[in-house]
Design a protein around this motif. Structure first.
Motif, mmCIF file in Angstrom:
data_model
loop_
_atom_site.group_PDB
_atom_site.id
_atom_site.type_symbol
_atom_site.label_atom_id
_atom_site.label_comp_id
_atom_site.label_asym_id
_atom_site.label_seq_id
_atom_site.Cartn_x
_atom_site.Cartn_y
_atom_site.Cartn_z
ATOM 1 N N ASP A 215 59.148 100.766 -19.584
ATOM 2 C CA ASP A 215 59.763 101.490 -18.472
ATOM 3 C C ASP A 215 59.131 100.931 -17.201
ATOM 4 O OD1 ASP A 215 60.491 103.155 -16.439
ATOM 5 O OD2 ASP A 215 60.152 105.007 -17.571
ATOM 6 N N LEU A 216 59.866 100.107 -16.501
ATOM 7 C CA LEU A 216 59.278 99.370 -15.382
ATOM 8 C C LEU A 216 58.962 100.269 -14.178
ATOM 9 C CD1 LEU A 216 61.432 96.138 -15.752
ATOM 10 C CD2 LEU A 216 58.977 96.313 -16.171
ATOM 11 N N ARG A 217 59.464 101.527 -14.192
ATOM 12 C CA ARG A 217 59.066 102.467 -13.129
ATOM 13 C C ARG A 217 57.657 103.000 -13.362
ATOM 14 N NH1 ARG A 217 64.047 106.498 -11.793
ATOM 15 N NH2 ARG A 217 65.631 104.875 -11.617
ATOM 16 N N ARG A 218 57.237 102.978 -14.631
ATOM 17 C CA ARG A 218 55.947 103.566 -14.969
ATOM 18 C C ARG A 218 54.875 102.529 -15.250
ATOM 19 N NH1 ARG A 218 55.424 108.379 -17.433
ATOM 20 N NH2 ARG A 218 57.000 109.910 -16.912
ATOM 21 N N GLY B 38 68.446 95.423 -10.831
ATOM 22 C CA GLY B 38 68.171 95.814 -9.453
ATOM 23 C C GLY B 38 68.951 94.982 -8.451
#
Ligand SMILES: Cc1cc2nc3c(=O)[nH]c(=O)nc-3n(C[C@H](O)[C@H](O)[C@H](O)COP(=O)(O)O)c2cc1C
Length: 221
Positions: free
Chosen positions: A56-59, A109
């Motif tokens: 999870d690239l947000r975390r 993105g």
């Protein structure tokens, strides 16, 4: 006849952990074929570059393995890629699947970088070589379908597929259907072999191969 455009670059990716295994043997045969035909070809083992799944690239930050090097410096510049994988549970190996999944970190993105990556993901020639213990053709169909969908999504051309049967390391060499020869041919004519995928409006001749006799008008139904 099998001559390559010298400027074309073929990347051969092996998704088995076995360096002396069957997927590696299929990849090596394709490499020999490509080199004999004058192409620039490179064979890499995916697990030299990929150590982690897509996080999870947000975390979490992107994993600090060598995937970015593989994807940006080898895959994106290549004109064609041959994916070599063992059949694991009627699918591709996790190494091979992670190769596709991890690309998300580079194309997802907005902004100029993802746009540049997506442009370079598109329009390649793609091939598949699978190794399995079972001879049943259905065992490979999930992988064939997945690569076809990847090709469709990326406007790439899925030009060829080889299936070698063996279980012991290198045993595909004994497969009487001679998949190593087929893989060598695929490597040799990767960029020149005929590729067709018609739509209803596609103009085409009735014959597929130049050598086929042209039918006369009277013979046409
Ligand atoms: C975890 C695992 C799952 C496998 N699943 C299948 C399978 O579903 N069908 C099959 O025909 N062979 C299966 N095999 C056998 C391999 O596909 C076969 O040994 C193949 O030649 C291995 O390729 P490699 O030498 O490149 O590693 C499996 C092997 C392993 C280790």
């Amino acid at each position: 006849m099998n001559s390559h455009h010298p400027e074309k670059r073929l990347l051969i990716l092996v998704g088995s952990p076995r360096r002396d295994g069957n997927s590696a043997a299929l990849g090596a045969a394709a490499l020999r074929g490509a080199e004999a035909a004058g192409a620039s070809a490179t064979l890499l083992f995916l697990d030299d570059y990929i150590q982690e799944f897509l996080p999870d690239l947000r975390r979490k930050p992107a994993p600090s393995d060598r995937y970015a090097e593989l994807f940006l410096e080898h895959f994106l510049p290549a004109d064609g890629a041959l994916i070599c994988t063992p059949i694991y549970w009627y699918g591709m190996s996790a190494q091979t699947k992670a190769f596709f999944d991890r690309s998300f970190g580079h194309y997802a993105g907005a902004g100029p970088e993802p746009e540049r990556v997506k442009a370079r993901m598109a329009g390649k020639r793609l091939g598949l070589a699978v190794a399995s213990e079972e001879t049943y053709p259905g065992a490979a169909l999930g992988i064939v379908h997945q690569v076809q969908e990847y090709a469709r999504y990326t406007h790439s051309d899925f030009v060829g597929y080889v299936h070698g049967v063996g279980n012991l390391r290198g045993e595909v060499e004994a497969d009487p259907w001679q998949p190593l020869e087929a893989a060598a041919r695929l490597g040799a004519d990767f960029f020149t072999r005929k590729y067709s995928d018609y739509r209803i409006e596609t103009p085409r001749a009735r014959n597929v191969w130049e050598s086929a006799e042209q039918p006369t008008a009277r013979e046409r139904p």
